[in-house]
Design a protein around this motif. Structure first.
Motif, short mmCIF file in Angstrom:
data_model
loop_
_atom_site.label_atom_id
_atom_site.label_comp_id
_atom_site.label_asym_id
_atom_site.label_seq_id
_atom_site.Cartn_x
_atom_site.Cartn_y
_atom_site.Cartn_z
N TYR A 217 -3.39 -1.95 -6.62
CA TYR A 217 -3.59 -3.10 -5.72
C TYR A 217 -4.11 -4.30 -6.51
CZ TYR A 217 -5.79 -5.91 -2.03
OH TYR A 217 -6.18 -6.94 -1.19
N ALA A 218 -5.10 -4.05 -7.38
CA ALA A 218 -5.68 -5.13 -8.17
C ALA A 218 -4.64 -5.76 -9.09
CB ALA A 218 -6.87 -4.61 -8.98
N ILE B 292 -8.10 7.35 -5.16
CA ILE B 292 -8.55 6.09 -4.59
C ILE B 292 -8.61 5.01 -5.66
CG2 ILE B 292 -10.48 4.93 -3.44
CD1 ILE B 292 -11.22 7.74 -2.31
N ILE B 293 -9.22 5.35 -6.80
CA ILE B 293 -9.36 4.37 -7.88
C ILE B 293 -7.99 3.95 -8.40
CG2 ILE B 293 -10.24 3.98 -10.21
CD1 ILE B 293 -12.40 4.05 -8.08
N GLU B 294 -7.08 4.89 -8.56
CA GLU B 294 -5.74 4.56 -9.04
C GLU B 294 -5.01 3.65 -8.06
OE1 GLU B 294 -4.12 8.43 -9.64
OE2 GLU B 294 -5.37 8.82 -11.41
N ALA B 295 -5.17 3.93 -6.76
CA ALA B 295 -4.53 3.07 -5.75
C ALA B 295 -5.13 1.66 -5.78
CB ALA B 295 -4.69 3.69 -4.37
N MET C 15 0.84 -1.19 0.00
CA MET C 15 0.00 0.00 0.00
C MET C 15 0.87 1.24 0.00
SD MET C 15 -2.99 1.11 2.72
CE MET C 15 -4.11 -0.17 2.23
N THR C 16 0.49 2.22 -0.78
CA THR C 16 1.22 3.47 -0.79
C THR C 16 0.97 4.24 0.49
OG1 THR C 16 -0.57 4.75 -1.75
CG2 THR C 16 0.85 3.57 -3.28
N GLU C 17 1.74 5.30 0.69
CA GLU C 17 1.53 6.13 1.87
C GLU C 17 0.17 6.82 1.84
OE1 GLU C 17 4.59 4.84 3.76
OE2 GLU C 17 3.39 6.46 4.61
N TYR D 219 -8.50 -3.22 2.72
CA TYR D 219 -7.48 -2.43 2.02
C TYR D 219 -8.09 -1.12 1.52
CZ TYR D 219 -3.37 -1.53 -0.87
OH TYR D 219 -2.23 -0.97 -1.41
N LEU D 220 -9.28 -1.21 0.95
CA LEU D 220 -9.98 0.00 0.50
C LEU D 220 -10.29 0.92 1.68
CD1 LEU D 220 -11.62 1.74 -1.50
CD2 LEU D 220 -13.56 0.20 -1.06
#
Length: 340
Positions: free
Chosen positions: A275-276, A268-271, A1-3, A33-34
């Motif tokens: 993750y996906a 959020i979507i990019e993170a 996970m990013t910061e 995670y979300l």
């Protein structure tokens, strides 16, 4: 996970001020995670995991989590002290911050296994379970319960139950402010039909102070949260937080005094796309992640199409993170059209 969403180094006692409830089939590791992207302060819970699944099932699948989810609590379901101790030891090895015992789930399957809300009728057994769990870990052992079941007198029986928990050394109680009717109501009906009784939970907390106590049930707005925090150590939200996840982006400011969040839907979507991408390499299907994201665009132009894309396209063979980006582009395009 990013910061972007890494959990803060926050004490467990502080994190309990706001928690997302354990929900079967919902609060899995992808969901958590979300949620951690959205709140860096609150406490997250696993789904209820039975002792049998931990001891005899695929332990790695059930218990693994990204360390960035922390603080995160493991909720166990069971009624055998030895099995609960063994499952607790496993949870300890995986690094959970808290081990919680479910004494609130009203489903038929749970009753047939003699755990969940039916245990409200057996405080001595639950106390024995708590002691066994405490003997297996140095982490806090907590209990999530109802205010009673069926025809119990919630004044006398709840006090007796809570006193037994305190004597057994429970670290905190999470109390759903409804009875569970084990005969005659479905699990879904048990979430809405039995009346809420917040004052009863307030009285219990006042009587057992300083034992930390959090309230759960029917809480949907920050105004309600603020009212409950006048009486309780923390609040726990379930479906309101799941179906409207963007409210979690306000938690750190409103409840923990952080600066206002600058988090955008695009970030959020990019993170989640990143993750996906990693999860797909391990055999995870995209829809197992996308299903937790359906409410992210609630209230925005294009929200319906956003949900449709995530619901339908994410289930297609070889679906990848581009599905998330497509859903985002629809919302952004609609926002631009409205603005112009």
């Amino acid at each position: 996970m990013t910061e972007l969403g890494r959990g803060q180094d926050v004490s467990l006692e502080t994190a309990r001020r706001f928690s997302v409830a354990p929900m079967i089939d919902w609060t899995d590791r992808h969901c958590r995670y979300l949620h951690r992207l959205l709140t860096r302060r609150g406490l997250l819970f696993t789904e209820m995991i039975t002792t049998g699944a931990v001891i005899h099932g695929d332990t790695e699948r059930h218990l693994r989590f990204d360390p960035a989810e922390q603080p995160v609590a493991l909720q166990l379901g069971g009624s055998d002290p030895a099995d609960l101790a063994a499952a607790t030891r496993q949870g300890d090895l995986y690094g959970y911050d808290e081990i919680n015992l479910n004494v609130g789930c009203p489903s038929d399957r749970v009753q047939s296994g003699k755990f969940g809300a039916c245990l409200m009728a057996e405080p001595d057994l639950v106390a024995e379970c708590v002691r066994a769990m405490r003997s297996a870990t140095d982490k806090p052992v907590t209990v999530k319960c109802r205010i009673g079941i069926d025809d119990q007198d919630i004044e006398e029986s709840l006090d007796r139950f809570a006193d037994k928990m305190a004597e057994a050394g429970v670290a905190a109680l999470y109390v759903h402010a409804r009875k569970a009717w084990l005969q005659g109501l479905s699990p879904k009906e048990n979430r809405t039909i039995p009346p809420l009784n917040y004052p009863r939970v307030y009285r219990l907390r006042q009587r057992l102070a300083p034992l930390p106590m959090m309230i759960n049930g029917g809480i949907e707005t920050f105004e309600q949260i603020d009212e409950h925090l006048q009486h309780m150590d923390g609040v726990m939200l379930g479906r309101a937080a799941y179906h409207n996840p963007m409210m979690l982006a306000e938690v750190d400011q409103r409840l923990f005094g952080d600066e206002p969040s600058t988090l955008t839907l695009a970030e959020i979507i990019e993170a989640m796309a990143d993750y996906a991408e990693a999860q797909l390499q391990t055999g995870t299907r995209l829809n197992n992640i996308a299903r937790h994201m359906l409410g992210l665009a609630n209230g925005r132009p294009g929200a319906r199409q956003f949900r449709q894309i995530l619901s339908v396209d994410a289930c297609k063979p070889k679906a990848g993170p581009e599905v998330f980006m497509h859903a985002l582009s629809v919302v952004e395009e609609r926002a631009e059209a409205v603005a112009s």
